[in-house]
Design a protein around this motif. Sequence first.
Motif, PDB file in Angstrom:
ATOM      1  N   GLY A 135       0.822  -1.197   0.000  1.00 37.08           N
ATOM      2  CA  GLY A 135       0.000   0.000   0.000  1.00 37.08           C
ATOM      3  C   GLY A 135       0.862   1.254   0.000  1.00 37.08           C
ATOM      4  N   THR A 136       0.291   2.346  -0.443  1.00 36.60           N
ATOM      5  CA  THR A 136       1.028   3.605  -0.532  1.00 36.60           C
ATOM      6  C   THR A 136       0.223   4.732   0.114  1.00 36.60           C
ATOM      7  N   VAL A 137       0.904   5.850   0.340  1.00 42.76           N
ATOM      8  CA  VAL A 137       0.242   7.030   0.889  1.00 42.76           C
ATOM      9  C   VAL A 137      -0.798   7.557  -0.092  1.00 42.76           C
ATOM     10  N   ALA A 138      -0.482   7.448  -1.384  1.00 41.74           N
ATOM     11  CA  ALA A 138      -1.427   7.908  -2.408  1.00 41.74           C
ATOM     12  C   ALA A 138      -2.725   7.091  -2.343  1.00 41.74           C
ATOM     13  N   GLU A 139      -2.616   5.776  -2.104  1.00 44.36           N
ATOM     14  CA  GLU A 139      -3.814   4.938  -1.992  1.00 44.36           C
ATOM     15  C   GLU A 139      -4.588   5.273  -0.717  1.00 44.36           C
ATOM     16  N   TYR A 140      -3.860   5.550   0.352  1.00 48.69           N
ATOM     17  CA  TYR A 140      -4.508   5.958   1.606  1.00 48.69           C
ATOM     18  C   TYR A 140      -5.313   7.231   1.408  1.00 48.69           C
ATOM     19  N   GLU A 141      -4.731   8.228   0.742  1.00 47.87           N
ATOM     20  CA  GLU A 141      -5.429   9.492   0.501  1.00 47.87           C
ATOM     21  C   GLU A 141      -6.607   9.288  -0.449  1.00 47.87           C
ATOM     22  N   PHE A 142      -6.425   8.380  -1.416  1.00 43.66           N
ATOM     23  CA  PHE A 142      -7.492   8.070  -2.374  1.00 43.66           C
ATOM     24  C   PHE A 142      -8.700   7.459  -1.653  1.00 43.66           C
ATOM     25  N   LEU A 143      -8.436   6.502  -0.776  1.00 40.16           N
ATOM     26  CA  LEU A 143      -9.518   5.864  -0.023  1.00 40.16           C
ATOM     27  C   LEU A 143     -10.149   6.839   0.965  1.00 40.16           C
ATOM     28  N   GLN A 144      -9.338   7.652   1.602  1.00 32.98           N
ATOM     29  CA  GLN A 144      -9.847   8.604   2.584  1.00 32.98           C
ATOM     30  C   GLN A 144     -10.817   9.593   1.950  1.00 32.98           C
ATOM     31  N   GLN A 145     -10.549   9.981   0.718  1.00 31.65           N
ATOM     32  CA  GLN A 145     -11.390  10.961   0.035  1.00 31.65           C
ATOM     33  C   GLN A 145     -12.674  10.354  -0.523  1.00 31.65           C
ATOM     34  N   ARG A 146     -12.644   9.057  -0.878  1.00 25.88           N
ATOM     35  CA  ARG A 146     -13.765   8.484  -1.625  1.00 25.88           C
ATOM     36  C   ARG A 146     -14.604   7.460  -0.867  1.00 25.88           C
ATOM     37  N   LEU A 147     -14.074   6.864   0.189  1.00 26.58           N
ATOM     38  CA  LEU A 147     -14.840   5.843   0.908  1.00 26.58           C
ATOM     39  C   LEU A 147     -16.055   6.465   1.592  1.00 26.58           C
ATOM     40  N   THR A 148     -17.211   5.843   1.407  1.00 24.64           N
ATOM     41  CA  THR A 148     -18.434   6.328   2.035  1.00 24.64           C
ATOM     42  C   THR A 148     -18.948   5.366   3.115  1.00 24.64           C
ATOM     43  N   SER A 149     -18.466   4.133   3.113  1.00 23.96           N
ATOM     44  CA  SER A 149     -18.939   3.137   4.088  1.00 23.96           C
ATOM     45  C   SER A 149     -17.891   2.876   5.164  1.00 23.96           C
ATOM     46  N   ALA A 150     -17.118   3.884   5.525  1.00 28.78           N
ATOM     47  CA  ALA A 150     -16.079   3.734   6.547  1.00 28.78           C
ATOM     48  C   ALA A 150     -16.148   4.886   7.534  1.00 28.78           C
ATOM     49  N   GLU A 151     -15.806   4.576   8.782  1.00 32.44           N
ATOM     50  CA  GLU A 151     -15.740   5.628   9.805  1.00 32.44           C
ATOM     51  C   GLU A 151     -14.425   6.392   9.719  1.00 32.44           C
ATOM     52  N   ALA A 152     -13.336   5.685   9.443  1.00 31.26           N
ATOM     53  CA  ALA A 152     -12.031   6.343   9.393  1.00 31.26           C
ATOM     54  C   ALA A 152     -11.060   5.492   8.593  1.00 31.26           C
TER      55      ALA A 152
END
Length: 415
Positions: free
Chosen positions: A90-107
């Motif tokens: 995993g990468t920081v870019a993927e972390y930021e990508f998921l953080q911006q787009r995930l709707t079914s997650a708390e954090a």
Amino acid sequence: MLFLKLSWESFRFAISALKTNLTRTVLSLSGVTVGIFAIIAVFTLVDSLEANIRSSFSFLGTNVMRVDRFPYANGPQDYPWWKYFRRPPGTVAEYEFLQQRLTSAEAVTISASSNTTVKAGSNAYQGMSLTGAVYSYQDVYEISLEEGRYFTLSEINASRNFAIVGKEIANTLFPQQEVIGNQIKIKGMKFTVIGVFEEEGEGLFDTPSKDQACLIPYGAFNKMYYTGKNGMEPTIAVKGMVEDIGLVALENEMTGLLRAKRGLRPRDENNFALNKTEFIQNAIGSVFDVISVAGWVIGGFSILVGGFGIANIMFVSVRERTNIIGIQKSLGAKNYFILFQFLFESICLSLIGGITGIIIVFFLTFIQLGSLEITLSFNNIMLGLGVSTIIGVVSGIVPATLAARMDPVEAIRTN
């Protein structure tokens, strides 16, 4: 009032039966005592062991899904580790990508870890688990502090050299000293301690513990270690919604987003694994379910013997009190009165054996078994009392029914 009088009279008869032939009663009740002891002891040990093991794996978090290269495996199977090994981390870019787009997650969080040595003055601690984390780390994993505070968002973004240390590290580096505000040195870099984790104590297994851990900002970690491919692999972790049972919605959404981010075509296989922390907890639970069944089998044989012993006492008691039964019925005693009298006596005898077994288990909880803390739960106590009551009913129902159906004239004539 009638029920209380009936209960008291039945209790007196039960005590009288105990005193009449104490040796016979003790030998008969020993089966129930041993059976209840075996069942409750096994359940208490299993519950305590399971709680300790689950606590040992608490560092994985609850309701958390991780992005890894290797999937969790259950049991013997073909495990193509060479294929998983070639997967990208995993990468920081993927972390930021998921953080911006995930709707079914708390954090969503990302972290990286390494073992190293920490120093303070002339004191040093080897084998410390150093973790670099972002601000949302506290939203995914439980962070309990004994003193001090967590990082602020500005401190994380600025990669400030601040640290939160475990209790064991604090005691080793700063014996009899104030920890907060002091400085530690990690790989030649100075960090100011701003917090101390709550003490967890020794676990049953050699699993990571916050007592030997140190948490620093992710950017500060990157100053000392290279993260990514051919370096320290970061871990992306996502905390799911409470209402998302089994994290099904989160898994589906993360799969689609990660495939899109990594540019996978529809027919391409996933080059990542989504691991749920509940996998380990469920595996632990299934093992202890088997042990619990074994406890029922072991205790069941003893209870069966004890049940026959109580039934024997009740048959003898009915025989010895046949004249009394006849007199009671001739004076107007109803069948249910006689039935309840002997049934209550049987239950009392069984409960005496069950309570004795529970008391023995209670005293065994004071035995020290290293890091394993044995606790007799309220549920197990109620289970023991419930099983004892059932055994009393089953063992006494036939003798009580025979007593209730006796003809008063024939009963009085019996020698």
